[in-house]
Write an enzyme that holds these catalytic residues in place. Sequence first.
Site, PDB file in Angstrom:
ATOM      1  N   TYR A 188     -78.758  46.786  52.812  1.00 56.32           N
ATOM      2  CA  TYR A 188     -78.837  46.813  51.337  1.00 56.32           C
ATOM      3  C   TYR A 188     -79.783  47.932  50.893  1.00 56.32           C
ATOM      4  O   TYR A 188     -79.438  48.721  50.005  1.00 56.32           O
ATOM      5  CB  TYR A 188     -79.302  45.453  50.794  1.00 56.32           C
ATOM      6  CG  TYR A 188     -79.451  45.461  49.285  1.00 56.32           C
ATOM      7  CD1 TYR A 188     -78.341  45.588  48.459  1.00 56.32           C
ATOM      8  CD2 TYR A 188     -80.716  45.382  48.695  1.00 56.32           C
ATOM      9  CE1 TYR A 188     -78.474  45.628  47.077  1.00 56.32           C
ATOM     10  CE2 TYR A 188     -80.859  45.404  47.311  1.00 56.32           C
ATOM     11  CZ  TYR A 188     -79.726  45.531  46.506  1.00 56.32           C
ATOM     12  OH  TYR A 188     -79.866  45.574  45.140  1.00 56.32           O
ATOM     13  N   VAL A 196     -64.287  47.759  42.154  1.00 55.85           N
ATOM     14  CA  VAL A 196     -64.739  49.157  42.305  1.00 55.85           C
ATOM     15  C   VAL A 196     -64.486  49.698  43.723  1.00 55.85           C
ATOM     16  O   VAL A 196     -64.512  50.906  43.933  1.00 55.85           O
ATOM     17  CB  VAL A 196     -66.229  49.363  41.930  1.00 55.85           C
ATOM     18  CG1 VAL A 196     -66.487  49.045  40.465  1.00 55.85           C
ATOM     19  CG2 VAL A 196     -67.167  48.583  42.848  1.00 55.85           C
TER      20      VAL A 196
HETATM   21  P1  NDP Z   1     -75.115  39.677  39.579  1.00 58.02           P
HETATM   22  O1  NDP Z   1     -74.588  39.100  40.856  1.00 58.02           O
HETATM   23  O2  NDP Z   1     -75.555  38.765  38.509  1.00 58.02           O
HETATM   24  O3  NDP Z   1     -74.034  40.706  38.982  1.00 58.02           O
HETATM   25  C1  NDP Z   1     -73.338  41.599  39.803  1.00 58.02           C
HETATM   26  C2  NDP Z   1     -72.143  42.134  39.030  1.00 58.02           C
HETATM   27  O4  NDP Z   1     -71.439  43.074  39.879  1.00 58.02           O
HETATM   28  C3  NDP Z   1     -71.160  41.059  38.645  1.00 58.02           C
HETATM   29  O5  NDP Z   1     -70.719  41.289  37.327  1.00 58.02           O
HETATM   30  C4  NDP Z   1     -70.012  41.228  39.623  1.00 58.02           C
HETATM   31  O6  NDP Z   1     -68.802  40.850  38.988  1.00 58.02           O
HETATM   32  C5  NDP Z   1     -70.048  42.744  39.838  1.00 58.02           C
HETATM   33  N1  NDP Z   1     -69.396  43.169  41.062  1.00 58.02           N
HETATM   34  C6  NDP Z   1     -69.739  42.885  42.346  1.00 58.02           C
HETATM   35  N2  NDP Z   1     -68.861  43.423  43.193  1.00 58.02           N
HETATM   36  C7  NDP Z   1     -67.937  44.089  42.429  1.00 58.02           C
HETATM   37  C8  NDP Z   1     -66.778  44.847  42.739  1.00 58.02           C
HETATM   38  N3  NDP Z   1     -66.393  45.046  44.007  1.00 58.02           N
HETATM   39  N4  NDP Z   1     -66.068  45.389  41.709  1.00 58.02           N
HETATM   40  C9  NDP Z   1     -66.462  45.191  40.439  1.00 58.02           C
HETATM   41  N5  NDP Z   1     -67.557  44.487  40.091  1.00 58.02           N
HETATM   42  C10 NDP Z   1     -68.279  43.935  41.079  1.00 58.02           C
HETATM   43  O7  NDP Z   1     -76.311  40.639  40.032  1.00 58.02           O
HETATM   44  P2  NDP Z   1     -77.265  41.644  39.197  1.00 58.02           P
HETATM   45  O8  NDP Z   1     -76.922  41.650  37.768  1.00 58.02           O
HETATM   46  O9  NDP Z   1     -78.650  41.341  39.592  1.00 58.02           O
HETATM   47  O10 NDP Z   1     -76.849  43.006  39.889  1.00 58.02           O
HETATM   48  C11 NDP Z   1     -76.461  44.165  39.160  1.00 58.02           C
HETATM   49  C12 NDP Z   1     -76.974  45.400  39.884  1.00 58.02           C
HETATM   50  O11 NDP Z   1     -78.398  45.376  39.898  1.00 58.02           O
HETATM   51  C13 NDP Z   1     -76.557  45.507  41.354  1.00 58.02           C
HETATM   52  O12 NDP Z   1     -76.238  46.854  41.633  1.00 58.02           O
HETATM   53  C14 NDP Z   1     -77.813  45.086  42.111  1.00 58.02           C
HETATM   54  O13 NDP Z   1     -77.865  45.657  43.392  1.00 58.02           O
HETATM   55  C15 NDP Z   1     -78.875  45.653  41.189  1.00 58.02           C
HETATM   56  N6  NDP Z   1     -80.221  45.087  41.319  1.00 58.02           N
HETATM   57  C16 NDP Z   1     -80.454  43.756  41.147  1.00 58.02           C
HETATM   58  C17 NDP Z   1     -81.755  43.267  41.239  1.00 58.02           C
HETATM   59  C18 NDP Z   1     -82.073  41.817  41.140  1.00 58.02           C
HETATM   60  O14 NDP Z   1     -83.197  41.420  41.552  1.00 58.02           O
HETATM   61  N7  NDP Z   1     -81.199  40.982  40.592  1.00 58.02           N
HETATM   62  C19 NDP Z   1     -82.890  44.183  41.445  1.00 58.02           C
HETATM   63  C20 NDP Z   1     -82.513  45.535  41.652  1.00 58.02           C
HETATM   64  C21 NDP Z   1     -81.245  45.983  41.544  1.00 58.02           C
HETATM   65  P3  NDP Z   1     -67.535  40.161  39.675  1.00 58.02           P
HETATM   66  O15 NDP Z   1     -68.060  39.266  40.781  1.00 58.02           O
HETATM   67  O16 NDP Z   1     -66.890  39.430  38.546  1.00 58.02           O
HETATM   68  O17 NDP Z   1     -66.715  41.303  40.175  1.00 58.02           O
HETATM   69  C1  8X3 Z   2     -82.644  43.700  44.394  1.00 53.33           C
HETATM   70  C2  8X3 Z   2     -84.082  43.437  44.539  1.00 53.33           C
HETATM   71  O1  8X3 Z   2     -85.977  43.173  46.236  1.00 53.33           O
HETATM   72  O2  8X3 Z   2     -83.974  41.841  46.564  1.00 53.33           O
HETATM   73  O3  8X3 Z   2     -82.327  45.037  44.559  1.00 53.33           O
HETATM   74  O4  8X3 Z   2     -83.941  44.166  47.009  1.00 53.33           O
HETATM   75  S1  8X3 Z   2     -84.506  43.151  46.169  1.00 53.33           S
END
Ligand code: NDP
Ligand code: 8X3
Length: 253
Positions: free
Chosen positions: A153, A61
């Site tokens: 972040y 992305v």
């Molecule tokens: P994961 O690391 O499990 O998943 C992240 C996903 O983003 C992967 O599929 C990865 O795929 C993709 N990704 C990362 N960088 C890129 C890139 N440059 N281009 C395309 N795809 C990309 O984390 P989560 O599922 O937890 O995270 C998903 C979203 O949720 C994020 O925006 C995160 O900030 C947000 N979030 C997460 C929380 C948590 O506690 N887990 C809480 C709040 C928000 P690949 O590496 O194959 O590209």
């Molecule tokens: C992911 C959750 O609390 O690590 O956004 O920021 S936290």
Amino acid sequence: MSKTVFITGASSGIGYACAERFAQNGYRLILNARRKDRIEKLAADLEKTYGVESFPLVFDVRDREQVFEKIASLPAPWQEIDVLVNNAGLALGMSEIQDGDPDDWDQMIDTNVKGLLYVTKAVVPLMKERGKGHIFNIGSIAAKETYPRGNVYCGTKHAVDSLTKGLRIDLLPYGIKVSLINPGATQTEFSDVRFKGDKEKSEKVYDGYKPLSGDDIAQCIYFCAALPEHVNVNDMLIMPAAQATATLFDKKA
Ligand code: NDP
Ligand code: 8X3
């Protein structure tokens, strides 16, 4: 005809769980991430389990040209996107600003903010043409609170909050709904990525309480997507029952 959902970051965690939820509900899927093998396997698994079609769309992305080229290259029927889930994102490191790594900052800003903007800019005209669509941006508790050593972040997620509000205003005349989904602690690969494979640190994040799962969040997103056309959830904050703020947990162990 089936509806189509486009999910960025579908190779893991929340995005992967969204793919499963939407597939279970008969959606066709455009699945994006950088890891081609994972996306292709997910597409094959979803077809086998739910009988739905998927279109793997592998790109980073952060790569502006690739984002526009790949989305423009979708065959016409796949350009009829009903739901976009802007989920791709990450945190890298956790330190005071003066100790932070500017390469980590660049990657977080380029992915969480600029990547989300590029994908949105490429998809909105397709929705506008059809006079409908629903965009979900994945924010965070970090979009609502700034916690110690979360500086950059949290900054990116506050930006997602603000951009979501701007987008909702801009898209109001075109019948396109915009929702912000803010998860609290969710056990995915997020902490492994943040702590760069340091298992001791990443596992500690989820010790002593029950965190959310990717599917808990996917259920909330699907709930919003399935509401009647005239109803929009603008902003949803979802926490584990054992979490009260970004930093306050009821840990039993
Ligand atoms: P994961 O690391 O499990 O998943 C992240 C996903 O983003 C992967 O599929 C990865 O795929 C993709 N990704 C990362 N960088 C890129 C890139 N440059 N281009 C395309 N795809 C990309 O984390 P989560 O599922 O937890 O995270 C998903 C979203 O949720 C994020 O925006 C995160 O900030 C947000 N979030 C997460 C929380 C948590 O506690 N887990 C809480 C709040 C928000 P690949 O590496 O194959 O590209
Ligand atoms: C992911 C959750 O609390 O690590 O956004 O920021 S936290």
